[in-house]
Design a protein around this motif. Structure first.
Motif, PDB file in Angstrom:
ATOM      1  N   GLN A   3       0.715  -6.446   7.811  1.00 50.78           N
ATOM      2  CA  GLN A   3       0.250  -5.318   7.268  1.00 50.78           C
ATOM      3  C   GLN A   3       0.311  -5.221   5.663  1.00 50.78           C
ATOM      4  N   SER A   6      -0.691   0.707   2.418  1.00 47.15           N
ATOM      5  CA  SER A   6      -1.625   1.874   2.602  1.00 47.15           C
ATOM      6  C   SER A   6      -2.936   1.504   1.795  1.00 47.15           C
ATOM      7  N   SER A  13     -14.548  -0.958   3.691  1.00 47.60           N
ATOM      8  CA  SER A  13     -14.822  -1.230   5.062  1.00 47.60           C
ATOM      9  C   SER A  13     -16.170  -1.144   5.430  1.00 47.60           C
ATOM     10  N   ASP A  87     -10.553  -8.465  14.161  1.00 52.14           N
ATOM     11  CA  ASP A  87      -9.234  -7.827  14.337  1.00 52.14           C
ATOM     12  C   ASP A  87      -8.955  -7.468  15.751  1.00 52.14           C
ATOM     13  N   SER A  90      -8.322  -4.542  17.299  1.00 56.35           N
ATOM     14  CA  SER A  90      -8.878  -3.133  17.004  1.00 56.35           C
ATOM     15  C   SER A  90      -9.852  -2.674  18.355  1.00 56.35           C
ATOM     16  N   ASP A 153      -9.688   3.018  11.868  1.00 59.94           N
ATOM     17  CA  ASP A 153     -10.067   1.644  11.464  1.00 59.94           C
ATOM     18  C   ASP A 153     -10.524   0.975  12.671  1.00 59.94           C
ATOM     19  N   GLY A 156     -11.239  -2.882  12.455  1.00 56.54           N
ATOM     20  CA  GLY A 156     -10.349  -3.589  11.679  1.00 56.54           C
ATOM     21  C   GLY A 156     -10.782  -4.093  10.308  1.00 56.54           C
ATOM     22  N   GLU A 158     -11.256  -2.430   7.363  1.00 57.10           N
ATOM     23  CA  GLU A 158     -10.465  -1.978   6.264  1.00 57.10           C
ATOM     24  C   GLU A 158      -9.118  -2.736   6.352  1.00 57.10           C
ATOM     25  N   TYR A 159      -8.553  -3.068   7.344  1.00 59.40           N
ATOM     26  CA  TYR A 159      -7.359  -3.963   7.125  1.00 59.40           C
ATOM     27  C   TYR A 159      -7.678  -5.341   6.586  1.00 59.40           C
ATOM     28  N   GLU A 162      -9.227  -5.666   2.944  1.00 57.64           N
ATOM     29  CA  GLU A 162      -8.426  -5.136   1.787  1.00 57.64           C
ATOM     30  C   GLU A 162      -8.502  -6.086   0.507  1.00 57.64           C
TER      31      GLU A 162
END
Length: 229
Positions: A3, A6, A13, A87, A90, A153, A156, A158-159, A162
């Protein structure tokens, strides 16, 4: 799962596609990420990002695999760009559905130009939590007509997306966590701007790698070499 820091409130996303880069900018970014990873990790199997500039006839493909079961594949065609992400943890992961199929209506409205991509075995389409696309003729990135799961999220995206913010600092944070190397943001910016590779630039990233060692990677990625104009 690796990760990063933040994300900002306007993080990219599937809920916020307005922040997605244009198709050509995204292709340039993915080539830059693949080139940086090729220098950071001479061993291909240990790389996060890759790019194949000769994936098919008039097609290029960028990808990410984090070694923990998550990935994304980005296909560039004459018609536009198709992005599949996964993800595995997720809420909308295909691993959470009966029969390991996409979340209901995840691909509803997919342009016919991308139907073949949605069935491409190399993209591991059984493993999917989100999908977005953009035709060159469209003004906006699109996604399916579906209901999100209730989660911060849910898919997934947004993760996983990024890194698409085109900010060199985001790659610096990634490299520090994954490779345990703190790169100069100015060096990363040179790659993001596609400055032609030189031995000096390569050694700013990894002093143990030479430009000559990267010949095959440069050709596959399509990144500009020292003689590029």
């Amino acid at each position: 799962m690796l990760q990063m820091e933040s994300p900002a409130l306007d993080a990219i996303s599937t809920k916020n596609l307005n922040s997605m880069p244009e198709v050509l900018a995204l292709k340039k970014l993915l080539q830059s990420l693949a080139m940086l990873d090729a220098i950071m990790s001479p061993e291909w199997d240990e790389r996060f990002y890759s790019f194949n500039s000769n994936w098919g006839d008039n097609e290029q493909m960028g990808s990410m695999r984090n070694g923990c079961g998550d990935d994304f594949f980005v296909l560039f065609t004459q018609d536009g760009c198709f992005v599949k992400g996964f993800d595995h943890e997720s809420a909308m992961s295909s691993w959470s559905t009966d029969g390991q199929v996409p979340w209901p209506d995840l691909l509803k409205g997919l342009p016919s130009e991308f139907i073949a991509a949605s069935k491409e075995p190399a993209f591991s389409m059984d493993n999917i939590s989100f999908c977005i696309w953009k035709l060159h003729t469209a003004d906006f990135w699109g996604k399916g007509d579906f209901e999100f799961a209730v989660d911060e999220d849910p898919d997934g995206s947004e993760y996983l997306l990024e890194i698409f913010d085109c900010n060199p600092e985001t790659y610096r944070v990634f490299a520090l966590e994954y490779y345990e190397v703190d790169l100069d943001v100015a060096t990363i910016a040179k790659f993001y701007n596609h400055l032609p590779l030189t031995d000096e630039l390569v050694k700013e990233v990894n002093s143990e790698v030479t430009l000559k060692q990267l010949d095959k990677d440069i050709l596959e990625i399509g990144y500009p070499g020292v003689d590029a104009t």
